[in-house]
Motif scaffolding. Structure first.
Motif, PDB file in Angstrom:
ATOM      1  N   TYR A 325     -15.052  76.676  15.114  1.00  0.00           N
ATOM      2  CA  TYR A 325     -13.779  77.529  15.784  1.00  0.00           C
ATOM      3  C   TYR A 325     -12.542  76.460  15.447  1.00  0.00           C
ATOM      4  CZ  TYR A 325     -14.120  75.243  20.690  1.00  0.00           C
ATOM      5  OH  TYR A 325     -14.019  74.983  21.727  1.00  0.00           O
ATOM      6  N   GLY A 326     -11.960  77.945  15.499  1.00  0.00           N
ATOM      7  CA  GLY A 326     -10.454  77.435  15.802  1.00  0.00           C
ATOM      8  C   GLY A 326      -9.326  77.579  16.774  1.00  0.00           C
ATOM      9  N   GLY A 340       6.278  87.429  23.117  1.00  0.00           N
ATOM     10  CA  GLY A 340       5.293  87.739  22.458  1.00  0.00           C
ATOM     11  C   GLY A 340       4.304  86.019  22.977  1.00  0.00           C
ATOM     12  N   HIS A 341       2.742  86.513  22.555  1.00  0.00           N
ATOM     13  CA  HIS A 341       1.787  85.801  23.227  1.00  0.00           C
ATOM     14  C   HIS A 341       1.204  84.641  22.496  1.00  0.00           C
ATOM     15  CE1 HIS A 341       3.388  88.336  26.806  1.00  0.00           C
ATOM     16  NE2 HIS A 341       3.266  87.468  27.116  1.00  0.00           N
ATOM     17  N   ASN A 342      -0.152  84.142  23.004  1.00  0.00           N
ATOM     18  CA  ASN A 342      -0.721  83.047  21.944  1.00  0.00           C
ATOM     19  C   ASN A 342      -2.199  84.205  21.612  1.00  0.00           C
ATOM     20  OD1 ASN A 342       0.676  80.896  23.216  1.00  0.00           O
ATOM     21  ND2 ASN A 342      -0.675  80.225  24.905  1.00  0.00           N
ATOM     22  N   GLY A 343      -1.773  83.530  20.430  1.00  0.00           N
ATOM     23  CA  GLY A 343      -4.053  84.320  19.841  1.00  0.00           C
ATOM     24  C   GLY A 343      -4.620  83.462  20.712  1.00  0.00           C
ATOM     25  N   GLY A 344      -6.028  84.571  20.350  1.00  0.00           N
ATOM     26  CA  GLY A 344      -7.064  83.842  21.179  1.00  0.00           C
ATOM     27  C   GLY A 344      -7.658  83.450  19.937  1.00  0.00           C
ATOM     28  N   ALA A 345      -9.036  82.349  20.761  1.00  0.00           N
ATOM     29  CA  ALA A 345      -9.206  82.125  19.816  1.00  0.00           C
ATOM     30  C   ALA A 345     -10.812  81.793  19.348  1.00  0.00           C
ATOM     31  CB  ALA A 345      -9.905  79.830  20.554  1.00  0.00           C
ATOM     32  N   GLY A 346     -10.848  81.107  18.040  1.00  0.00           N
ATOM     33  CA  GLY A 346     -12.460  81.430  17.754  1.00  0.00           C
ATOM     34  C   GLY A 346     -13.561  80.896  18.268  1.00  0.00           C
ATOM     35  N   ALA A 347     -14.594  82.027  17.822  1.00  0.00           N
ATOM     36  CA  ALA A 347     -15.842  81.513  19.459  1.00  0.00           C
ATOM     37  C   ALA A 347     -17.410  81.118  18.501  1.00  0.00           C
ATOM     38  CB  ALA A 347     -15.998  82.835  20.207  1.00  0.00           C
ATOM     39  N   GLY A 356     -11.004  85.566  16.646  1.00  0.00           N
ATOM     40  CA  GLY A 356     -10.233  85.556  18.327  1.00  0.00           C
ATOM     41  C   GLY A 356      -8.831  86.470  17.638  1.00  0.00           C
ATOM     42  N   SER A 357      -8.437  87.361  18.402  1.00  0.00           N
ATOM     43  CA  SER A 357      -7.824  87.836  18.022  1.00  0.00           C
ATOM     44  C   SER A 357      -6.317  87.822  18.115  1.00  0.00           C
ATOM     45  CB  SER A 357      -7.801  89.353  18.976  1.00  0.00           C
ATOM     46  OG  SER A 357      -7.224  89.482  20.487  1.00  0.00           O
ATOM     47  N   VAL A 367     -10.752  85.967  23.149  1.00  0.00           N
ATOM     48  CA  VAL A 367     -11.436  84.851  22.411  1.00  0.00           C
ATOM     49  C   VAL A 367     -12.757  85.083  21.911  1.00  0.00           C
ATOM     50  CG1 VAL A 367     -12.854  82.767  23.155  1.00  0.00           C
ATOM     51  CG2 VAL A 367     -10.586  82.840  24.291  1.00  0.00           C
ATOM     52  N   GLY A 368     -12.532  85.270  21.052  1.00  0.00           N
ATOM     53  CA  GLY A 368     -13.808  86.082  19.433  1.00  0.00           C
ATOM     54  C   GLY A 368     -14.932  85.827  20.725  1.00  0.00           C
ATOM     55  N   ASN A 369     -15.606  86.924  20.182  1.00  0.00           N
ATOM     56  CA  ASN A 369     -16.962  87.171  21.121  1.00  0.00           C
ATOM     57  C   ASN A 369     -18.003  86.554  20.278  1.00  0.00           C
ATOM     58  OD1 ASN A 369     -19.403  88.719  20.967  1.00  0.00           O
ATOM     59  ND2 ASN A 369     -18.062  90.265  22.749  1.00  0.00           N
ATOM     60  N   GLY A 370     -18.830  85.944  20.806  1.00  0.00           N
ATOM     61  CA  GLY A 370     -19.950  84.947  20.731  1.00  0.00           C
ATOM     62  C   GLY A 370     -20.674  85.856  19.701  1.00  0.00           C
ATOM     63  N   ASN A 371     -20.636  87.050  20.519  1.00  0.00           N
ATOM     64  CA  ASN A 371     -21.876  87.882  19.491  1.00  0.00           C
ATOM     65  C   ASN A 371     -21.502  88.877  18.663  1.00  0.00           C
ATOM     66  OD1 ASN A 371     -24.346  87.316  21.839  1.00  0.00           O
ATOM     67  ND2 ASN A 371     -23.153  89.107  22.877  1.00  0.00           N
TER      68      ASN A 371
END
Length: 461
Positions: A325-326, A340-347, A356-357, A367-371
């Motif tokens: 994941y990134g 402006g804010h940080n992006g969420g990580a992938g999961a 991630g969004s 952060v991305g949803n693992g489901n």
């Protein structure tokens, strides 16, 4: 104990009642009944709004010049609006609308303008006939209302302006707030704001003039996916950086200042990252960074990384269950007052990942949803909450720079549904069968300053 289903109209039923009496004697009563069922929906006009006045009475006084948009909200299946002139008034106020409940129409979809002749202070009346309708089953109900519109020319409404502007689609609006008229210049494409340098009044005005402005950079594009049915999900695009300032001075060169409006970034293809949005700014010293592109779904670790920007892009995820994941990109919140804010990580989880969004102007990405469920983008900036409703008046938008959703199984399928919706929004990530990420929305620049007062009325001498 049986239910009888009654439909609209007149229906006749025969009802038989049986009863066992004493000594096993049966009694039977048969009677015919007619049921009359009528239905009349509530067709009272629930909401009518004039964007220049905001009243909800039937008769309005609109203190604006020609061409100002009139906005109606009619909460019905459809409505027909037509106006008829009186005296020497020329009226163009007609629209046919068909949509779901809460029909909203404004300038852009249908142009509604009142044109008039006469001196300042003259009131011109026109009558709009509004026919609202609603489908109930197979029957269409209609009701007609009359709306009287009164247009009064306000003697204080500016008749000349301090500045001119260039650029496709850009425009001038006059907004009144707390008794003061403001000249508002909206830029949806790059252009120039110019003040005449050979005019003494303008030169004096610029010595003390204060400017309010909103600068929104282009949103970043979402990452792309490899298009397979594996659970690889891209990240959403980061929102374009946003800067809102009041009471500022502008550095003019030869009476002009350039205005730059950034385009939205393209979405990624296959498992590639989305493109960053372009910067927006005023002059050479005020610049706001475009949103970061979202990470791709699948591919290498670098390709899944959300890009840095005004707001960071969301990280992608791939290679199910292998921990690929990134991270999300970095935003610039607080740097030179930029929002402006940080992006969420992938999961990554066993056979189910999530993108991630993108970060938003008022909140980080998720952060991305693992489901494999879509996660919402970072929160946008709200003009009304910031005490800047004048921006909503001229743009017909209240929210700017929302982060793009992270990818998931329930992500948008159609490419058109994946584009950012409002100025500065990041592109939305699709589901894991979409090769293309959504494009970011372009930015916008809005500048306002106190309008020019009309000269005193001459007494003829």
């Amino acid at each position: 104990g049986d239910e009888i289903s009654l439909t609209e109209g007149i229906t006749e039923y025969t009802i038989t009642v049986k009863r066992e009496g004493p000594d096993s004697i049966s009694y039977e009563l048969t009677q015919s009944y007619k049921f009359t069922v009528s239905y009349e929906p509530d067709l009272a006009l629930k909401s009518i709004e004039l964007s220049s006045a905001g009243h909800d009475e039937w008769t309005h006084t609109i203190l604006v010049q020609d061409g100002q948009p009139l906005m109606f909200t009619v909460p019905y299946d459809s409505a027909i609006i037509a106006a008829s002139p009186n005296n020497d008034t020329e009226v163009n106020l007609a629209a046919n609308m068909t949509a779901g409940e809460g029909v909203l129409s404004s300038v852009g979809a249908n142009t509604w303008a009142l044109k008039y002749t006469g001196d300042n202070g003259q009131s011109i009346h026109s009558t709009a006939r509004i026919i609202s309708s609603k489908n109930v089953g197979i029957k269409l109900y209609t009701k007609t209302y009359i709306l009287n519109i009164e247009k009064t020319v306000d003697p204080d409404y500016p008749t000349s302006y301090w500045a001119t502007q260039t650029g496709t689609g850009n425009g001038l609006s006059i907004v009144k707030e707390d008794g003061t008229y403001y000249e508002v210049h909206t830029f949806i494409s790059s252009g120039t704001l110019s003040f005449p340098t050979d005019d003494t009044a303008t030169t004096e005005y610029l010595k003390t003039a204060k400017f309010d402005y909103l600068i929104v950079a282009g949103g970043g594009g979402a990452g792309g996916d490899d298009g397979s049915f594996q659970s690889d999900f891209p990240g959403g695009g980061g929102a374009g950086g946003l800067l809102y300032k009041t009471g500022q001075t502008l550095t003019l060169t030869a009476g002009s200042v350039s205005v730059m409006v950034g385009a939205g970034g393209a979405g990624g293809q296959l498992y590639k990252q989305g493109e960053n949005g372009k910067n927006s700014g005023i002059g050479t010293t005020i610049e706001v960074t475009g949103g970061g592109g979202g990470g791709g779904g699948g591919g290498t670790h670098d390709a899944m990384t959300g890009k840095n920007g005004g707001s960071g892009g969301g990280g992608g995820a791939g290679k199910s269950g292998n921990g690929y994941y990134g991270p999300g990109g970095t935003g610039k919140n607080g740097a030179n007052d930029i929002k402006g804010h940080n992006g969420g990580a992938g999961a990554s989880a066993t056979w189910n990942d999530g993108g991630g969004s993108g970060g938003g102007a008022e909140g980080p990405g998720v952060v991305g949803n693992g489901n494999g469920v879509v996660v919402a983008g970072g929160a946008p900036w709200n003009a009304a909450n910031a005490g800047a409703s004048w921006i909503s008046t001229v743009t017909q938008k209240n929210e700017f720079s929302r982060g793009g959703n992270g990818g998931g199984n329930n992500g948008p399928g159609n490419l058109g549904d994946r584009a950012g919706k409002n100025y500065g929004d990041g592109g939305l990530a699709g589901n894991n069968t979409n090769q293309y990420g959504g494009a970011g929305h372009s930015g916008i620049v809005v500048i306002r300053f106190p309008a020019k007062s009309n000269p005193p009325v001459s007494d003829g001498e």
